[in-house]
Scaffold this motif. Sequence first.
Motif, PDB file in Angstrom:
ATOM      1  N   GLU A  32     -10.304   1.622  -0.153  1.00 27.00           N
ATOM      2  CA  GLU A  32     -10.927   2.365  -1.148  1.00 27.00           C
ATOM      3  C   GLU A  32     -10.366   3.789  -0.971  1.00 27.00           C
ATOM      4  OE1 GLU A  32     -12.912   1.297  -3.079  1.00 27.00           O
ATOM      5  OE2 GLU A  32     -13.307  -0.493  -2.555  1.00 27.00           O
ATOM      6  N   LEU A  33     -10.684   4.686  -2.131  1.00 26.32           N
ATOM      7  CA  LEU A  33     -10.126   6.001  -1.976  1.00 26.32           C
ATOM      8  C   LEU A  33     -11.080   6.788  -1.335  1.00 26.32           C
ATOM      9  CD1 LEU A  33      -9.325   6.419  -5.871  1.00 26.32           C
ATOM     10  CD2 LEU A  33      -7.638   6.436  -3.961  1.00 26.32           C
TER      11      LEU A  33
ATOM     12  N   ASP B  49      -5.464   7.889  -9.358  1.00 24.92           N
ATOM     13  CA  ASP B  49      -5.677   7.180  -8.252  1.00 24.92           C
ATOM     14  C   ASP B  49      -6.385   6.022  -8.385  1.00 24.92           C
ATOM     15  OD1 ASP B  49      -3.943   9.016  -7.164  1.00 24.92           O
ATOM     16  OD2 ASP B  49      -5.515  10.084  -6.315  1.00 24.92           O
ATOM     17  N   TYR B  50      -7.470   6.040  -9.105  1.00 29.87           N
ATOM     18  CA  TYR B  50      -8.244   5.012  -9.112  1.00 29.87           C
ATOM     19  C   TYR B  50      -7.659   3.665 -10.017  1.00 29.87           C
ATOM     20  CZ  TYR B  50     -12.332   1.898 -10.053  1.00 29.87           C
ATOM     21  OH  TYR B  50     -13.411   0.800 -10.257  1.00 29.87           O
TER      22      TYR B  50
ATOM     23  N   LEU C 269       0.773  -1.117  -0.087  1.00 29.01           N
ATOM     24  CA  LEU C 269       0.018   0.027   0.065  1.00 29.01           C
ATOM     25  C   LEU C 269       0.716   1.272  -0.193  1.00 29.01           C
ATOM     26  CD1 LEU C 269      -2.970   0.743   0.157  1.00 29.01           C
ATOM     27  CD2 LEU C 269      -2.812   0.876   2.637  1.00 29.01           C
TER      28      LEU C 269
ATOM     29  N   LEU D 180      -5.156   2.091  -7.830  1.00 28.42           N
ATOM     30  CA  LEU D 180      -5.996   1.378  -6.737  1.00 28.42           C
ATOM     31  C   LEU D 180      -6.305  -0.102  -7.213  1.00 28.42           C
ATOM     32  CD1 LEU D 180      -7.242   1.284  -3.863  1.00 28.42           C
ATOM     33  CD2 LEU D 180      -9.137   1.975  -4.815  1.00 28.42           C
TER      34      LEU D 180
ATOM     35  N   LYS E  45      -3.441   7.709   4.829  1.00 28.92           N
ATOM     36  CA  LYS E  45      -4.346   6.392   5.190  1.00 28.92           C
ATOM     37  C   LYS E  45      -5.031   6.544   6.555  1.00 28.92           C
ATOM     38  CE  LYS E  45      -0.615   4.475   2.425  1.00 28.92           C
ATOM     39  NZ  LYS E  45       0.182   5.739   2.595  1.00 28.92           N
TER      40      LYS E  45
ATOM     41  N   TYR F 220       2.394   1.562  -3.556  1.00 20.99           N
ATOM     42  CA  TYR F 220       1.579   2.339  -4.523  1.00 20.99           C
ATOM     43  C   TYR F 220       1.068   3.781  -4.123  1.00 20.99           C
ATOM     44  CZ  TYR F 220       0.866  -1.976  -7.341  1.00 20.99           C
ATOM     45  OH  TYR F 220       1.133  -2.893  -8.212  1.00 20.99           O
TER      46      TYR F 220
ATOM     47  N   LYS G 144      -4.978  -3.688  -5.779  1.00 17.11           N
ATOM     48  CA  LYS G 144      -5.963  -4.583  -5.194  1.00 17.11           C
ATOM     49  C   LYS G 144      -5.537  -6.014  -6.151  1.00 17.11           C
ATOM     50  CE  LYS G 144      -9.941  -1.856  -3.885  1.00 17.11           C
ATOM     51  NZ  LYS G 144     -11.283  -1.641  -3.995  1.00 17.11           N
TER      52      LYS G 144
END
Length: 99
Positions: A97-98, A69-70, A32, A73, A41, A35, A77
């Motif tokens: 999640e964002l 960012d999506y 995490l 993410l 967070k 990335y 994942k």
Amino acid sequence: MVNDTNFDKLIKNFIGKHSEIIDYIHEITPLLNNYFPDYPKIIEFCEDSKTNNLDFIMIYIKGSVFNEDYKTLKKFKREALYRSKYSKNINGSVCVELW
């Protein structure tokens, strides 16, 4: 809403039922941070409003550019799912999640 006197008990019960959650969070944290190195967070225990029991842990990442960012993410994942030996056992007990 869970009152403060029961919250510690609910967290202990939740972690007891999902004993591998702490190991899973420890395993995905470096990934995490790789990335999303500079993003804040937040971790939150989420309750089921019908039963007032804790239902899952949500890790929110405060992003800056949603579309980029999506995409990041989604990559995170996929890698976290394939990399972790715990992902099948915790089965939706941890969500990232964002925010």
